[in-house]
Design a protein around this motif. Sequence first.
Motif, PDB file in Angstrom:
ATOM      1  N   UNK A  74      12.678  11.570  -2.982  1.00 25.35           N
ATOM      2  CA  UNK A  74      12.384  11.984  -1.603  1.00 25.35           C
ATOM      3  C   UNK A  74      10.884  11.957  -1.372  1.00 25.35           C
ATOM      4  N   UNK A  75      10.131  12.461  -2.359  1.00 21.87           N
ATOM      5  CA  UNK A  75       8.673  12.464  -2.239  1.00 21.87           C
ATOM      6  C   UNK A  75       8.141  11.061  -2.021  1.00 21.87           C
ATOM      7  N   UNK A  99       4.310   5.518  -5.458  1.00 25.91           N
ATOM      8  CA  UNK A  99       4.727   5.479  -6.862  1.00 25.91           C
ATOM      9  C   UNK A  99       3.668   6.108  -7.757  1.00 25.91           C
ATOM     10  N   UNK A 100       2.427   5.680  -7.536  1.00 27.87           N
ATOM     11  CA  UNK A 100       1.324   6.195  -8.345  1.00 27.87           C
ATOM     12  C   UNK A 100       1.219   7.712  -8.199  1.00 27.87           C
ATOM     13  N   UNK A 155       0.843  -1.192   0.000  1.00 25.58           N
ATOM     14  CA  UNK A 155       0.000   0.000   0.000  1.00 25.58           C
ATOM     15  C   UNK A 155       0.880   1.244   0.000  1.00 25.58           C
ATOM     16  N   UNK A 156       1.906   1.247   0.854  1.00 25.37           N
ATOM     17  CA  UNK A 156       2.763   2.428   0.974  1.00 25.37           C
ATOM     18  C   UNK A 156       3.460   2.756  -0.329  1.00 25.37           C
ATOM     19  N   UNK A 157       4.209   1.803  -0.855  1.00 25.85           N
ATOM     20  CA  UNK A 157       4.995   2.109  -2.049  1.00 25.85           C
ATOM     21  C   UNK A 157       4.112   2.209  -3.291  1.00 25.85           C
ATOM     22  N   UNK A 158       3.052   1.409  -3.338  1.00 24.30           N
ATOM     23  CA  UNK A 158       2.124   1.498  -4.468  1.00 24.30           C
ATOM     24  C   UNK A 158       1.539   2.888  -4.576  1.00 24.30           C
ATOM     25  N   UNK A 159       1.003   3.374  -3.444  1.00 23.20           N
ATOM     26  CA  UNK A 159       0.435   4.710  -3.425  1.00 23.20           C
ATOM     27  C   UNK A 159       1.473   5.755  -3.800  1.00 23.20           C
TER      28      UNK A 159
END
Lengths: 286, 331
Positions: free
Chosen positions: A203-204, A92-93, A86-90
């Motif tokens: 960073x974002x 990245x998107x 959830x963290x990285x998916x969100x």
Amino acid sequence: MDFYPKVKSAVNYFKQFSLSGKLALIMILIILLIAIFAPCLSSHPHQRSSGSALTPPDGEHLLGTDDLGIDLWAQIANGARISLMVGFGTALLAALGGGILGIIAAYKGGLIDKILMRLIDIMMVMPDLPVMILLAAFFGPSLFNIILVLSLFSWIRPARVVRSQILMLKEQSYIKSAESYGASSWYLICKHFLPEVSPLLAVSIIRLSGRAIVAEAGLSFLGLGDPTSRSWGLIIHHALNFAGIYYTPFWRWWLLYPWLALTILIVSLAFIGRDLERIVDPRLGK
Amino acid sequence: MKKVRGMRVIEYLLTVLVIVTLNFALPRAMPGDPFLIMSETEEDVVVLTEEQREYYFELYGLDKPITEQYVSYLGDLLRGDLGLSIYYNEDVSTIILRRLPWTLFLVISTVILRTIIGSLLGTISAWCRGNFFDQFLFFNLITISEIPAFITGLLILFVFSAMLGLFPLSGAMSHFTTYESLWEQIVDILHHAFLPIITLTLARLGGIYLLARNSVITVIQKDYLVTARAKGLSKGRILLRHILRNAMLPIVTRTFLSLGSLVGGAILVENVFNYPGLGLLMQEAVNVHDYTLIQGIFLVVALFVLVANLMADLIYKHLDPRIESQEQTTS
């Protein structure tokens, strides 16, 4: 592409991290490994009962079991996958979407830019948690929906950061000369703009994934998580819904361990984010 | 200058419209049959006959054209009618009004506490910048503020209520007790509210602390402070009249601006401590699929946050006219 300079620069980056940042990186690495190897790390299934209910931690069940007799360590290891996804998916998107919007708005300017800026203004004053609760409640809490809703509230920061960077960049003489040679917008975006803003976006992404993990945990904690995939927030939610859990000793493992995992992950991401911000943009330091 | 302020107000009105429209559109865009989902619980499955469906459609005015529905929805809102809660069988606005004071109590106490403590610690930290105490405060407060309030709240609840038994585990008042005096009742309420308020304050302290520290550090380096010191003014007078006064501006704005995320934090923290405010009500509504109630709470919370943000905007411009001229040059 030679590999060696990249490794060297990565090592250099690592050296610039503060002590807390280095520790955080190691923690994240460990959590990442746990997430990847989740099925091999526990001899018990994470969805089925594998012992008597509510046994305290022992040799058989490392972190004890919950009210259905499901092994907690298996649940936590598997929950790491969901939290990280959830963290990285969100992130990245949101970073990609926001970044592209920011580039287009800044480069094209005019009406597109105006519309985007107004949209950002509206999104900025939108109270995010209440809207997320509303959307999750109405559209049903699937993992995909949650990532979508979180991204909807996360693209603003990257879009703004990238936009202001591009506004500055497009006045540079090398961009001007590339344009005069007939470089297309697409070429400029791929060859010049994206590489320039990618450190900022990196960073974002760290920052956004931290926030997304927190938001997902919050939603799951309220009972709006995807019931088919137990994230750490959802384990906590289930434990808290166990009537009178604080009057029993059960919370000492059932609540404490998922809580600990979540806290370590969030704090680590925050530390890494802060160090990265300092390294990428030295003006932001103390 | 008028124009810039007008633009902001229009923007806020637009946001309100977006929120209201969202509220209107969501139940209509929701997958599945709203009546089924509303009346279903986890245990029993409901099947509606065709007649019942038509009855419900007429009852909720869903047989009318969508524009007419929208207008009548806006009219209801303006009259303060948020609909009927399906689960509690009561007006949504009545239920919300009953729970709202508890949330307001938490939020307002937190704002006051953390503004005072944050500015105080920030000033102290700036005053002895660079030494051990400053670094200790800096590191700890920033770290704590990275952790969301409900996570900190869980730990605080573990330690102080579950392990030490110093504070109650849930609720806002003791049940089944009669108070002998008003004082006793106040003490009981404070006793219940203490941990939630402390949790929210701790989680929100970092921002104000950092802001106060930075503004005091900037002010300290100004020429007029050298003058003040040269005049032989006492330390306390310099601190109060010269430093804090000039450092207050960003703190006040920040306080209003952060109300939005504070309310978000309060929703979650109320659920940690089982505190009977709007946040707990929202979770109850989610659990029983009471959609009108969820929508009502959402609307109230969202409007509250918007008003707070608008106030922050206006106050900031009022206190610091420089902002307006800057905005005009950039936009």
